[in-house]
Design an enzyme around this catalytic site. Structure first.
Site, PDB file in Angstrom:
ATOM      1  N   SER A 145       0.940  -1.240  -0.037  1.00 27.06           N
ATOM      2  CA  SER A 145      -0.021  -0.097   0.127  1.00 27.06           C
ATOM      3  C   SER A 145       0.811   1.229   0.113  1.00 27.06           C
ATOM      4  CB  SER A 145      -1.075  -0.122   1.287  1.00 27.06           C
ATOM      5  OG  SER A 145      -1.976   1.043   1.009  1.00 27.06           O
TER       6      SER A 145
ATOM      7  N   GLU B  55      -0.517  -2.947  -8.042  1.00 23.06           N
ATOM      8  CA  GLU B  55      -1.843  -3.246  -7.391  1.00 23.06           C
ATOM      9  C   GLU B  55      -2.527  -1.777  -7.326  1.00 23.06           C
ATOM     10  OE1 GLU B  55      -3.089  -3.069  -3.977  1.00 23.06           O
ATOM     11  OE2 GLU B  55      -1.223  -2.323  -3.078  1.00 23.06           O
TER      12      GLU B  55
ATOM     13  N   HIS C  27      -4.263  -5.250  -2.169  1.00 24.33           N
ATOM     14  CA  HIS C  27      -5.377  -5.267  -1.113  1.00 24.33           C
ATOM     15  C   HIS C  27      -6.257  -6.331  -1.026  1.00 24.33           C
ATOM     16  CE1 HIS C  27      -3.395  -1.081  -0.790  1.00 24.33           C
ATOM     17  NE2 HIS C  27      -4.070  -1.024   0.296  1.00 24.33           N
TER      18      HIS C  27
END
Length: 337
Positions: free
Chosen positions: A110, A241, A308
Site C-alpha cells: 500500500s 496493485e 489489497h
C-alpha cells in the site's frame, strides 16, 4: 549490483509508522502482531510514531523521517516492518538520508510501497513488497502469506520459488476473526491478455500504483538511471496493485508511466486483484489491460496475488525473476543476484 539484505534468526525488528500510525481503538491488533513476532523468536523495537495518528498521518513528516532514519542507520536493527500503509508517506522522502541507509529489509505494501520503490531506485538495496505486520497477528498463516519469511531469509546468490494461491479473500471480515486473519474463500485464477502459457524474465519493480505514480518526474523515480547503474540495463517486470483508482484513472497513470519511460525495456507487467477498478462509461478493467498490451507489445497477467485483496506473494524490488503462468496458475522464481 543489487544489494540483498538477509534476515537472521532472532532478528531485531524495528516497527515504525512512516505513513499512518494506529488509532487507540486498534492498538490491540498491533500488540497481537508484535507478540506473534516474539513467539517466533524475534525481538522488537517499537517507535513512538506507531501509537499516534492525526490528520491522515502518524506524525509530521520530519518526525516520521527522523524515526525511520534512526532505524535505517541502526546496526542493531535487522528489519523494518511498518504496521501498515496509509496515505501520506510521500511527504517524508525528501527528509530521508538515503546515503546513510544500512542494507536491511523493509516489508509492506500500500502506501509503504512508495518508500520501497524509492529506496531501491536510489540505492540499489532490495526491498520487499508483501504482507503488513498487522496481518501476521493470527495463530496461523496461509501458505502464500507465510512465504515472507522464506523470501527474507534467502541468501545472496540463491533463489526462492513462490506459487499462486489456491484461494483469495473476497471481503474483509474484521468482525469475524479467524486463526489465519484472512478468510480465503474464492478460487484464485491468474489471467492473461494473450494466449497461454506466458513466461517473462526480468528485474522486478512495482508497488501500489495509486502512490508510486507520484514518484514520476521526481528524484525518487529515476527508473532509467536505476537500470543503468544497478542492473546493467536488464529488462524490468513491473508488478502493480490498484487500491482505489477507477479504470480511466488507472489508464491515465499507465500512459503517464509510458511517457516517462518507465516501460522502456520492459518484459512484462503483472496486476494484482483489486477492490477498485470501477468502470467508466463501459471502459472496463479488461479494456485497460488490453490497451496496455497493444501499446507495449508485451505480456500482461492480471488478478495475481498482490495487494489489497489477500493473500500476497512477496515480491522483491530489484530481484531477477522468472514468472510463468499456465491454466490460471502462476509461479514466481526470484534469484538474488
Amino acid at each position: 549490483m543489487i544489494k540483498y539484505p538477509y534476515l537472521p534468526d532472532s532478528a531485531t525488528i524495528g516497527i515504525t509508522a512512516p505513513s499512518s500510525g494506529v488509532r487507540r481503538e486498534l492498538e490491540g491488533i498491533v500488540k497481537q502482531a508484535v507478540e506473534r513476532m516474539h513467539l517466533n523468536g524475534f525481538r522488537t523495537v517499537i517507535g513512538e510514531t506507531v501509537w499516534t495518528q492525526e490528520k491522515a498521518k502518524s506524525a509530521p513528516a520530519r518526525i516520521r523521517a527522523k524515526e525511520l532514519n534512526t532505524m535505517l542507520q541502526d546496526e542493531e536493527i535487522d528489519f523494518i516492518f511498518p504496521p501498515w500503509g496509509g496515505e501520506l508517506l510521500i511527504e517524508i522522502l525528501e527528509h530521508i538520508d538515503f546515503e546513510k541507509v544500512r542494507p536491511k529489509w523493509i516489508l509492506g505494501y500500500s502506501d509503504t510501497s512508495a518508500l520501497l520503490l524509492a529506496l531501491t531506485l536510489k540505492t540499489g538495496i532490495a526491498t520487499a513488497h508483501g504482507t503488513n505486520l498487522v496481518d501476521l497477528r493470527g495463530e496461523q498463516s496461509d501458505p502464500t502469506t507465510s512465504m515472507w519469511l522464506s523470501v527474507l531469509q534467502t541468501e545472496s546468490g540463491e533463489a526462492v520459488t513462490q506459487y499462486s494461491s489456491e484461494h483469495y479473500q473476497k471481503k474483509w471480515q474484521h468482525d469475524n476473526p479467524s486463526p489465519w486473519v484472512f478468510h480465503l474463500t474464492e478460487p484464485t485464477e491468474w489471467k492473461p491478455t494473450s494466449d497461454n502459457p506466458i513466461e517473462m524474465k526480468g528485474r522486478l519493480l512495482g508497488g501500489c500504483i495509486d502512490v508510486i505514480r507520484h514518484l514520476i518526474g521526481t528524484p525518487y523515480g529515476y527508473v532509467a538511471s536505476f537500470q543503468k547503474e544497478f542492473i546493467n540495463n536488464e529488462p524490468i517486470i513491473w508488478y502493480f496493485e490498484n487500491c482505489e483508482l477507477s479504470t480511466t484513472d488507472l489508464r491515465r497513470s499507465l500512459v503517464q508511466m509510458k511517457y516517462a519511460g518507465w516501460f522502456d525495456n520492459c518484459s512484462g507487467i503483472l496486476f494484482g486483484r483489486s477492490p477498485a477498478n470501477q468502470p467508466v462509461e463501459n471502459y472496463e478493467i479488461e479494456d485497460v489491460y488490453e490497451d496496455l498490451t497493444k501499446d507495449l507489445g508485451i505480456p500482461v497477467i492480471y488478478d495475481i496475488d498482490c495487494g489489497h485483496v489477500p493473500p500476497q506473494i512477496t515480491f522483491v524490488n530489484g530481484a531477477s525473476a522468472e514468472v510463468k503462468m499456465e491454466n490460471g496458475k502462476g509461479t514466481v522464481v526470484q534469484q538474488f543476484n
